[in-house]
Design a protein around this motif. Structure first.
Motif, mmCIF file in Angstrom:
data_model
loop_
_atom_site.group_PDB
_atom_site.id
_atom_site.type_symbol
_atom_site.label_atom_id
_atom_site.label_comp_id
_atom_site.label_asym_id
_atom_site.label_seq_id
_atom_site.Cartn_x
_atom_site.Cartn_y
_atom_site.Cartn_z
ATOM 1 N N THR C 283 5.650 5.132 14.946
ATOM 2 C CA THR C 283 4.787 4.724 13.837
ATOM 3 C C THR C 283 5.545 3.829 12.859
ATOM 4 O OG1 THR C 283 5.389 6.627 12.522
ATOM 5 C CG2 THR C 283 3.529 6.892 14.016
ATOM 6 N N TYR C 285 7.804 0.190 12.016
ATOM 7 C CA TYR C 285 8.100 -1.154 12.466
ATOM 8 C C TYR C 285 9.176 -1.785 11.594
ATOM 9 C CZ TYR C 285 4.985 -2.568 8.722
ATOM 10 O OH TYR C 285 4.390 -2.734 7.504
ATOM 11 N N THR D 186 14.551 8.685 9.073
ATOM 12 C CA THR D 186 13.133 8.318 9.052
ATOM 13 C C THR D 186 12.255 9.521 8.700
ATOM 14 O OG1 THR D 186 12.966 8.764 11.420
ATOM 15 C CG2 THR D 186 13.410 6.497 10.763
ATOM 16 N N LYS D 187 12.768 10.722 8.913
ATOM 17 C CA LYS D 187 11.958 11.900 8.608
ATOM 18 C C LYS D 187 11.700 12.044 7.114
ATOM 19 C CE LYS D 187 14.099 14.118 12.356
ATOM 20 N NZ LYS D 187 15.269 14.971 12.603
ATOM 21 N N LEU D 189 11.065 9.565 5.026
ATOM 22 C CA LEU D 189 10.214 8.497 4.481
ATOM 23 C C LEU D 189 8.960 9.074 3.832
ATOM 24 C CD1 LEU D 189 10.442 5.649 7.153
ATOM 25 C CD2 LEU D 189 11.570 5.801 4.924
ATOM 26 N N ASP D 232 17.134 1.252 6.475
ATOM 27 C CA ASP D 232 17.739 0.006 6.936
ATOM 28 C C ASP D 232 17.644 -0.076 8.453
ATOM 29 O OD1 ASP D 232 18.409 -0.831 4.458
ATOM 30 O OD2 ASP D 232 20.564 -0.872 4.789
ATOM 31 N N TYR D 285 14.247 -4.298 7.538
ATOM 32 C CA TYR D 285 14.147 -2.870 7.266
ATOM 33 C C TYR D 285 12.999 -2.282 8.068
ATOM 34 C CZ TYR D 285 10.474 -4.257 4.055
ATOM 35 O OH TYR D 285 9.350 -4.798 3.513
ATOM 36 N N VAL D 286 13.037 -0.961 8.148
ATOM 37 C CA VAL D 286 12.053 -0.221 8.932
ATOM 38 C C VAL D 286 11.130 0.497 7.972
ATOM 39 C CG1 VAL D 286 11.763 1.646 10.606
ATOM 40 C CG2 VAL D 286 13.750 0.121 10.750
ATOM 41 N N THR D 287 9.853 0.404 8.216
ATOM 42 C CA THR D 287 8.919 1.110 7.349
ATOM 43 C C THR D 287 7.732 1.608 8.172
ATOM 44 O OG1 THR D 287 7.766 0.994 5.223
ATOM 45 C CG2 THR D 287 7.615 -0.945 6.628
ATOM 46 N N ALA D 288 6.896 2.431 7.550
ATOM 47 C CA ALA D 288 5.806 3.069 8.291
ATOM 48 C C ALA D 288 4.594 2.153 8.359
ATOM 49 C CB ALA D 288 5.424 4.383 7.626
ATOM 50 N N LYS D 289 3.796 2.323 9.393
ATOM 51 C CA LYS D 289 2.645 1.453 9.596
ATOM 52 C C LYS D 289 1.591 1.618 8.507
ATOM 53 C CE LYS D 289 3.374 0.347 14.329
ATOM 54 N NZ LYS D 289 3.169 0.555 15.760
ATOM 55 N N ILE D 291 2.072 2.313 5.364
ATOM 56 C CA ILE D 291 2.826 2.349 4.104
ATOM 57 C C ILE D 291 1.928 2.091 2.900
ATOM 58 C CG2 ILE D 291 3.516 -0.088 4.402
ATOM 59 C CD1 ILE D 291 5.609 2.698 2.787
#
Lengths: 313, 313, 313, 313
Positions: C283, C285, D186-187, D189, D232, D285-289, D291
């Motif tokens: 989930t 990106y 990531t957990k 976030l 990151d 950077y990595v983020t959630a879909k 967000i």
């Protein structure tokens, strides 16, 4: 007496123009730069002139362009060039500048969002020139920074407090303040640009600043660029009312309006009108239905002009 | 004859109210639900009533809440509950519904952004209920979908074209259209909610739809929820002007206004006023200075009401 | 087998390119239009080719422009012209068209907002041409309408449902769908434009559409214009991991990695990697830190191209 | 050595936790306030502790709430209350305060927009209390002002320059800085809130500030409230890579990996990984879909907490 509000010096001048009288201490020069574009340069030279005009000594340059509210990129680019020249002519010369552009107004209210939208489209250079050297964008690029201070309901602070603080910290040479204005005439909406070196004064702008942003207050030159996007609701009522009274005086003599009425002077008419105005009217303004498209276009025009002016100032 | 525009059935009714006359075919019931909140239920029952009122047969329910423009969460929650009850009372019952909420208006113009902002805050369930079963949110949750169709300048299409297309494809049982309205009186701005089962008609809303969104056109019930956020510029000029003429007739008899003038009826006065109105006025509207805060608050109130109503419809 | 996701046909082609093998049924033609800009035209001609490539028969044209992520107006204008020519070459010719542009994606998520931002900047003509005649903008202007359907969490509906409904109602000749894509390689982010006449397929785009927008489904030609703005988090992990395994195999023979490991093929390596991937990764990106500036610039480039193409299609 | 970046003190602490060793000069206290919500209070008491932890002496309080990324108003209201209590406990007491809330980050990048969105939802009182007296909102309301300084690409200025200037001008007693953070895992976030009285440090936040916002720099207490919204890109690659190396060491002994590899320590592994990382990775950077929905919800939670805390501080 009910004071008709306008942020345009040109409109303030107009009430004296009927007889084409000259006003002592106020110089006026009109240039028709094309069929459709007129640039008026007004200089208030004396304290006397300032009193008569109800605004401080200084330069007030106005671009009137009747097609400015239309969608025509080439036309807008031409306006941008005229505006860029005026900005330069009113800016300090002789050295590379550091300019802070202040986008006044409320981003959330379409008719008041001109300043913030202009700020969004500027070529911001200060941080890069500080980091990589003044010539990173060439010999002719000035340092440009920008702030959108927001409005009191959002920040709890006057724009002037925020700007003063930032000036003390970053020490630019010039402030360029951009704001949406109130005009007296609906015909001017989105069709007139005023540039002045006298800054921003209390009660001007759509959002009605309470404190001045002027060279006197801030210690550095302050150019103000404004475009009228609203008319006070009280003003249009007044205007139509005045028209009505005049029409009645002229066309209805047979109805027996006697001389005493016909000679009601402007002040008395205002008083009459004022009585009739509901208190709500003071918190209302008049704006155009397609204000979103107008402000978007005009913000490009002004931002282009500032970018151009600050590239080769 | 110059037609004063209002989207509120209540205001259309008011011009007949002075003598407190009853209008044939129009039932009116006022309930004071608290000191400050009044709910008026108007039913236009006959074609005759519809002609008199200038709007179609059906239910028009109005919540008038004088503090609705203030920031008071508990108060707004109370309004939401009243509104939710009215939405339910006008909705088809007896089974789980599938409702499409249409957020009409222009997101980019603050005073016209009520519909889009309400749509942003809805509890959208249709896609989840289709994927995970109708009971994924419990026994009492209806299927909710939403669309913000935008305005013609953005899409090139009528809202009605977009909505009709989506209805054919997704087949809901109910449309709830939310729109910013034009009032006649500035006192109503941001303080009145109208809910009607007669849908949206040409010329209503701030953006002036040209085609109807009605049960007749769309084949399913259409609730319309609207809040006045603007007054036509022509209207406030008219209103003040009428006040002026009345004041002159009343207070200036000694000035010799003869009977013929004093008896100028409303129609003739409008004609006079209309002549004086500049053409610009038709493209202008009047709105409040803090319209951003008002629309934000009101969009929460309406969205909460719709969410509540559709949870247990 | 773990399928590396890419929305770019060019990247799908690349895995077969190492040996520079030809793929049966897939024609490839590269044109270096300037030092820095390459246009690749790929035609999947047969069902066999389609199976190999994992995507349908049709044209896939890719503009690779390494400076496309920089701020350079003249460069972007050049890209717009190339793109406009490609749009025309893939559009039906011979008559004035009516085109619906669909701005796919989520306006609220910066990396997914390309489609909506392009739609905001189009020259919308359909409503004017319907009202004032087809020649109101001259002989060469096509009818243009646009819709931003939003994402399922906002509407409860598939984009395809909304588009299908609008097509049935407004009957254009051509759909142009604009969407943000996922690439496999981070080097392509914001630097590649893909135009295809095969439409939009399930799982493509940042928002992962579930239903196709294709000529087969919609009954009219569908051009899809996409720019990769994200890479799946799983993909970059995979890629670096593969690099690591290769580096270990190559540089650490002395550490005693025996032949059996060195010959782990790609599939086995993916399986190993997949096991290590946390479920969250699916989930997530990867996107660039200055994605806001990139999307703003690219949306101008694509909107300019569409405006240009539809003026003289 | 490649430094894994995290803005969370809790995560920095975790690398020492495996052996559950105590760190000299660092006090740690965990409270399970409900099944799902844990509050950890960490105090770095000595310079030694500060060196070990890589961050300054002071209080670091963390709320971990595993359902915080879900839509549940009652749950979020509970989190707001906990957060409000912590804000109060770290704020100067004993008198009515004047607090400036600084909404750090970039409004235009969804994952970096937490600060600006929180600022939008605050109850701003300073201007009203200055105009109408300190008790206009009752005895317990503090003066609240707010600023969204923007990012360098927009303003050409450091956030710290803007804030310092405003402080000099408006002289509040307390700064509350809100910012989106980078986590290591990531957990975490959108599921963890950190509150610290040590302010904002260079390299922290999604936008990577270069200058500190600390009591030392600004002369008044600075509370920083942050929520991790990104990881990151280099970090997630590193993490999975480490997992891979460990898996290989553990499960493939038969493949002949000799002791020398298995004992590659963390530093050497990082070096290996770093070599493989493309330079692009540093700007990614990595983020959630989803967000957008997360940041909207979390901004309400944090704004509610600040409003609550400042009503009765």
């Amino acid at each position: 007496m009910y004071e008709i509000r306008t942020d345009l010096a040109l409109e303030a001048r107009e009430k004296y123009e009927k007889g084409n009288v000259e006003i002592k201490g106020v110089k006026l020069e009109k240039t028709q730069v094309s069929d459709d574009i007129r640039i008026t340069s007004m200089v208030i030279e004396t304290e006397n002139g300032a009193r008569t005009m109800g605004r401080p000594k200084g330069n007030y340059i106005t671009i009137e362009a009747m097609s400015m509210d239309d969608e025509d990129e080439a036309y807008h680019r031409m306006i941008s060039k005229h505006l860029a020249h005026i900005i330069r002519s009113l800016s300090p010369g002789g050295k590379r500048l550091s300019a802070l552009v202040v986008g006044l107004g409320n981003r959330e209210v379409t008719s008041d969002s001109l300043g913030p939208k202009v700020a969004d489209q500027l070529f911001i250079t200060r941080h890069m020139m500080r980091e990589f050297g003044d010539d990173v964008f060439g010999k002719h690029q000035n340092r440009v920074s920008a702030i959108v201070p927001g409005v009191m309901a959002q920040t709890g602070m006057e724009s002037s407090e925020i700007v003063r603080g930032i000036l003390a910290e970053t020490k630019p040479d010039l402030v360029i303040a951009v704001d949406a204005l109130a005009a007296r005439s609906t015909k001017r909406l989105n069709r007139t640009i005023q540039i002045t070196d006298t800054g921003i004064h209390p009660g001007s702008g759509v959002g009605n600043h309470r404190h001045p942003l002027t060279e006197e207050e801030l210690g550095i030159p302050v150019l103000a660029i404004g475009i009228p996007t609203v008319v006070d609701a009280a003003t249009i009522v007044n205007d139509t009312m005045t028209g009505l009274l005049e029409a009645m005086a002229a066309h209805m003599p047979y109805q027996g309006m006697d001389a005493s009425y016909r000679t009601l002077d402007e002040v008395e008419r205002y008083d009459l009108v004022r009585e009739l105005l509901t208190p709500q009217l003071n918190t209302l303004y008049v704006t155009a239905k397609d204000i979103d498209a107008s402000v978007n276009r005009l913000s490009v025009t002004v931002a282009d002009a500032i970018n151009l002016a600050l590239q080769e100032l």
